[in-house]
Design an enzyme around this catalytic site. Structure first.
Site, PDB file in Angstrom:
ATOM      1  N   ARG A   6       4.933 -38.297   5.933  1.00  0.00           N
ATOM      2  CA  ARG A   6       4.768 -36.853   5.911  1.00  0.00           C
ATOM      3  C   ARG A   6       3.929 -36.581   4.665  1.00  0.00           C
ATOM      4  NH1 ARG A   6       9.630 -32.409   6.040  1.00  0.00           N
ATOM      5  NH2 ARG A   6       9.294 -32.467   3.789  1.00  0.00           N
TER       6      ARG A   6
ATOM      7  N   LYS B 130      16.702 -23.563   2.585  1.00  0.00           N
ATOM      8  CA  LYS B 130      15.873 -23.172   3.747  1.00  0.00           C
ATOM      9  C   LYS B 130      16.677 -23.064   5.034  1.00  0.00           C
ATOM     10  CE  LYS B 130      14.183 -27.747   5.087  1.00  0.00           C
ATOM     11  NZ  LYS B 130      13.379 -28.819   4.533  1.00  0.00           N
TER      12      LYS B 130
END
Ligand SMILES: *Cc1c(COP(=O)(O)O)cnc(C)c1O
Length: 371
Positions: free
Chosen positions: A146, A53
């Site tokens: 998260r 990414k």
């Protein structure tokens, strides 16, 4: 005498008509970093998922990761996985999928990280429709807060429901740290996760054999030998691309830290005062910047801005150069102390950290070159 190799390279560059700003990505260094890291991890029974990414899902970067020994590729965006479609290696979607992208998740990802039964149900429906099997890793949260099941009992209740989703194959359990809550993973963080993994294995059997223990922040436990034995996969981006881990910011001299180089063109070069003149308001981003009076300075404006990088996250390679500030499209560099006689049209190089490389890689306005 003219060096022929250089001739060819110069000609090629001109033919290619390199546009600036240009991000150069060194594939050899990526492969070398990956070889070293995967070699060390292998000794601990850990295989590596290389995360693309930060390089915007660049297929050349993905190939360098695989050539360096990464077993699978991970990216947070479907669009990036689409670009990797004709490259070997198992593709993981590492951001928990949106329900609205269930169809593309099944189509372009071999495996996805998940934390919601509702999403898994959709993935199952899509997999049946596409007559495919889709693999999943169930995320468990130890405290970074998260993604992932935090509550153990809630997780066990959902496991029963998930076992009814026939087109999905639960391949393992995973966790993440060093992100939303900036929590450093420690061996004791894994106690709850091990129980969750054992229970998941009891239900899903031998298909479920992966425990994915985190990102570059977990590498320090590989290095000091405290990584829990049941961890057999880690997902690395920053470690492979920048040569540092992220729990303590340790840099590894045996890894390359100069994979990315960003070049920008000078569009103005003038002597100006270092203190702005007139009534003080807000800058282009609504901030009230403070400047130091250093007298009259020679300032270069490079055609590069906050749309492509953050000025705090790049370092000039030009000796003596110092970044003053940036707007969306203009980077102002104090070049008074540079030895090289600079002129308008010259190219200045910058080293990028993770944040700026991510921005530059994913900006349509930055040209990318791999070498
Ligand atoms: C970004 C990301 C990674 C890679 O993180 P690095 O710090 O670059 O190693 C791994 N796992 C998940 C879920 C991520 O979102």
């Amino acid at each position: 005498m003219v060096n022929c190799t250089e001739c060819v390279i110069n000609e090629l560059n001109e033919m290619r008509g390199i546009m600036y700003p240009n991000l150069t990505i060194n594939l050899e260094k990526i492969q070398d970093n990956t070889e070293k890291v995967t070699g060390i991890c292998r000794e601990h029974g850990i295989y590596v998922t290389a995360v693309t990414k930060c390089a915007g899902g660049n297929p050349d970067v993905a190939r360098a990761f695989l050539a360096g020994g990464a077993k699978s590729l991970g990216d947070s965006r479907i669009r990036n996985l689409q670009d990797l479609d004709d490259i070997g290696g198992e593709k993981w979607l590492i951001r928990i999928p949106m329900i609205s992208e269930a169809e593309d998740t099944v189509r372009y990802a071999d495996l996805s990280l998940n934390s919601e039964y509702e999403v898994l149900k959709e993935l199952n429906r899509e997999a049946l429709k596409q007559k495919k099997r889709h693999d999943v890793i169930l995320m468990a949260d130890h405290g970074d807060l998260r993604e992932g099941w935090f509550d153990e009992e809630g997780f066990y209740r959902d496991l029963k429901k998930i076992s009814g989703l026939d087109a999905l194959r639960v391949r393992g359990v995973g966790t993440n740290s060093n992100c939303a809550g900036a929590i450093i993973p420690e061996p004791s963080s894994f106690d709850k996760l091990e129980r969750m993994y054992i229970r998941t294995r009891e239900i899903f059997g031998d298909d479920c054999s992966i425990f994915s223990g985190g990102n570059s922040g977990a590498y320090y436990m590989v290095e000091n030998g405290t990584i829990p034995k049941f961890v057999n996969n880690l997902r690395f981006g920053e470690l492979l691309l920048f040569g540092n881990e992220t729990s303590y910011g340790k840099k590894y001299p045996f890894l390359h830290s100069d994979v990315f180089r960003l070049d920008a063109e000078i569009v103005e070069l003038k002597e100006k005062p270092s203190l702005p003149i007139g009534k003080h308001g807000k800058d282009a981003f609504g901030k009230e910047p403070v400047f130091e009076d250093r007298g009259i300075r020679r300032r270069a404006i490079c055609a590069l801005g906050k749309q492509d990088i953050t000025p705090e996250d790049i370092v000039p390679l030009e000796p003596g150069a110092r970044i003053v500030t940036a707007s969306s499209d203009h980077l102002i560099v104090d070049v008074s102390d540079c030895q090289r006689p600079l002129k308008v049209g010259d190219i200045m190089g910058f080293r990028c950290n993770y944040v700026s490389a991510l921005r530059a890689s994913t900006s349509d306005y930055v040209n990318k070159t791999t070498v």
